[in-house]
Motif scaffolding. Structure first.
Motif, mmCIF file in Angstrom:
data_model
loop_
_atom_site.group_PDB
_atom_site.id
_atom_site.type_symbol
_atom_site.label_atom_id
_atom_site.label_comp_id
_atom_site.label_asym_id
_atom_site.label_seq_id
_atom_site.Cartn_x
_atom_site.Cartn_y
_atom_site.Cartn_z
ATOM 1 N N LEU A 192 3.647 -3.636 -4.298
ATOM 2 C CA LEU A 192 2.183 -3.597 -4.257
ATOM 3 C C LEU A 192 1.722 -2.744 -3.096
ATOM 4 O O LEU A 192 2.420 -2.597 -2.083
ATOM 5 C CB LEU A 192 1.613 -5.018 -4.111
ATOM 6 C CG LEU A 192 1.856 -5.995 -5.265
ATOM 7 C CD1 LEU A 192 1.418 -7.395 -4.868
ATOM 8 C CD2 LEU A 192 1.136 -5.535 -6.516
ATOM 9 N N LYS A 193 0.523 -2.201 -3.238
ATOM 10 C CA LYS A 193 -0.064 -1.395 -2.159
ATOM 11 C C LYS A 193 -1.539 -1.754 -2.004
ATOM 12 O O LYS A 193 -2.147 -2.369 -2.882
ATOM 13 C CB LYS A 193 0.093 0.098 -2.457
ATOM 14 C CG LYS A 193 -0.628 0.580 -3.695
ATOM 15 C CD LYS A 193 -0.377 2.057 -3.928
ATOM 16 C CE LYS A 193 -1.190 2.607 -5.093
ATOM 17 N NZ LYS A 193 -0.922 1.906 -6.360
ATOM 18 N N THR A 194 -2.104 -1.347 -0.895
ATOM 19 C CA THR A 194 -3.514 -1.594 -0.631
ATOM 20 C C THR A 194 -4.374 -1.017 -1.760
ATOM 21 O O THR A 194 -4.150 0.107 -2.214
ATOM 22 C CB THR A 194 -3.931 -0.952 0.702
ATOM 23 O OG1 THR A 194 -3.127 -1.525 1.744
ATOM 24 C CG2 THR A 194 -5.400 -1.202 0.998
ATOM 25 N N GLY A 195 -5.314 -1.824 -2.231
ATOM 26 C CA GLY A 195 -6.198 -1.391 -3.313
ATOM 27 C C GLY A 195 -5.782 -1.859 -4.685
ATOM 28 O O GLY A 195 -6.576 -1.780 -5.636
ATOM 29 N N ASP A 196 -4.550 -2.368 -4.829
ATOM 30 C CA ASP A 196 -4.101 -2.869 -6.135
ATOM 31 C C ASP A 196 -4.897 -4.121 -6.526
ATOM 32 O O ASP A 196 -5.147 -5.007 -5.703
ATOM 33 C CB ASP A 196 -2.610 -3.220 -6.106
ATOM 34 C CG ASP A 196 -1.714 -2.008 -6.206
ATOM 35 O OD1 ASP A 196 -2.213 -0.933 -6.560
ATOM 36 O OD2 ASP A 196 -0.503 -2.144 -5.925
ATOM 37 N N ARG A 197 -5.255 -4.185 -7.805
ATOM 38 C CA ARG A 197 -5.932 -5.369 -8.345
ATOM 39 C C ARG A 197 -4.865 -6.345 -8.825
ATOM 40 O O ARG A 197 -3.997 -5.991 -9.632
ATOM 41 C CB ARG A 197 -6.837 -4.948 -9.507
ATOM 42 C CG ARG A 197 -7.725 -6.050 -10.054
ATOM 43 C CD ARG A 197 -8.583 -5.512 -11.182
ATOM 44 N NE ARG A 197 -7.771 -5.001 -12.281
ATOM 45 C CZ ARG A 197 -8.035 -5.195 -13.574
ATOM 46 N NH1 ARG A 197 -9.096 -5.873 -13.933
ATOM 47 N NH2 ARG A 197 -7.255 -4.700 -14.509
ATOM 48 N N VAL A 198 -4.912 -7.576 -8.332
ATOM 49 C CA VAL A 198 -3.860 -8.536 -8.632
ATOM 50 C C VAL A 198 -4.447 -9.873 -9.073
ATOM 51 O O VAL A 198 -5.589 -10.212 -8.770
ATOM 52 C CB VAL A 198 -2.933 -8.767 -7.420
ATOM 53 C CG1 VAL A 198 -2.186 -7.497 -7.055
ATOM 54 C CG2 VAL A 198 -3.717 -9.298 -6.223
#
Length: 335
Positions: free
Chosen positions: A77-83
């Motif tokens: 995962l990275k910053t900005g991913d919708r989870v």
């Protein structure tokens, strides 16, 4: 990191501002919460119906948000991913169950409302392996109930290993039931829904199922079908024997909810000339979650939801407690 949440301090209490400190571990992510459901299960935790609630309680076990920060070991995962985040937040990944891909049975697991704080907050910090990237085809608010209710019924259905065009039944047409109907219909099965609410008939038909008014026993016994599978989403008292009799030999009856009081079953209905099975299903594994989200995205399966602003959390809880909602209530956080 200081997290602003809303906690219930005692059994039956109301949420009030609550702050707690939580550092981001190497395998964890910090998620800004955008949507959080208020489900029947949350209300039952507030009332401590199961006797395992830990106060102060921050409810909310179905969450959609955006990753804001990642731990040193996080690569998926990275910053900005919708989870999306569900009921389970941690597992040991070393026990026999974790190694077999059944993390939901881990003896060291941590779950919302019992071991850790939930989604009625601005942020949540969780093991990245329990934060699931949402397919782009899913709308955020409508996908929220998939994160617990969805994976629970999907994994229950998968365990049944149904034949093509199976005859299946769903008991109840609330949040769990509606998702079970959607999954079963898109899997190509012949779906019957047993409900005491006549006003739900049109909705059930639109979802691709046949409505059976279960408040009249004659309606149930009149069905000239032998069922391969029946899934019960009911948490109110009912007679399982009535529905076990509808199962064909080697038919399967699955529980994903149950009344709080003990429910008697005539055991002879399981073995006398039939070899039927009863089993329960508890949420699902991480693989179940990923498979379910992909299936939902492919077949456009989402929940009907009513979205309310976060500051109306008390009103939302009271509406669910009073049984005044037929669709899932979702809180939206713009803070």
């Amino acid at each position: 990191m200081k997290i602003k949440a809303y906690a219930i301090k005692e059994k039956g209490g109301k949420p009030a501002p609550f702050y707690y400190e939580r550092e981001i571990g190497d395998n964890e992510v910090s998620v800004k919460i955008i949507y959080c459901s208020v489900a029947r299960g949350d209300v039952q935790f507030i009332s401590n119906d199961w006797g395992d609630t830990k106060f102060p309680l921050v409810p909310g076990h179905e969450i959609v948000g955006v990753v804001e920060e990642t731990g040193a070991n996080v690569t998926a995962l990275k910053t900005g991913d919708r989870v999306g985040i569900g009921y389970q937040q941690e597992a040991c990944f070393e026990c026999e169950f974790c190694k077999a891909g059944n993390e939901q049975f881990c003896v060291q697991q941590k779950v919302i409302c019992v071991d850790c704080y939930g989604g009625l907050a601005d942020h949540i910090i969780v093991d990245n392996r329990f934060a699931f990237k949402l397919p782009s085809a899913l709308y955020s608010a409508n996908a929220v109930p998939l994160l617990s209710s969805g994976v629970t019924v999907y994994s229950a259905i998968e365990r049944a290993q149904l034949p093509d065009r199976a005859v299946v039944g769903v008991l109840g047409a609330g949040g769990l039931g509606q998702l079970a109907i959607r999954f079963l219909h898109k899997m190509g099965h012949e779906v019957y829904v047993f409900s005491h609410s006549l006003e739900k008939k049109e909705m059930i038909n639109q979802l691709g199922a046949e409505f059976v008014l279960s408040s009249n026993a004659d309606n149930i016994t009149a069905i000239n079908k032998q069922f391969d599978f029946i899934i019960s989403t009911l948490n109110v008292p009912y007679d399982p024997d009535t529905f076990l009799r509808l199962l064909k030999p080697q038919g399967k009856f699955c529980l994903v909810a149950s009344p709080l009081n003990k429910t008697p079953v005539s055991l002879g209905l399981l073995y006398d000339y039939v070899q039927r099975t009863i089993y329960g299903n508890y949420v699902g594994s991480r693989k179940n979650m990923t498979d379910m989200l992909n299936f939902a995205a492919k077949h456009h399966i989402e929940s009907e939801v009513e979205v309310m602003p976060f500051h109306k959390m008390n009103e939302a809880i009271e509406k669910v407690k009073a049984g005044e909602v037929n669709i899932r209530l979702i809180l939206e956080n713009h803070e």
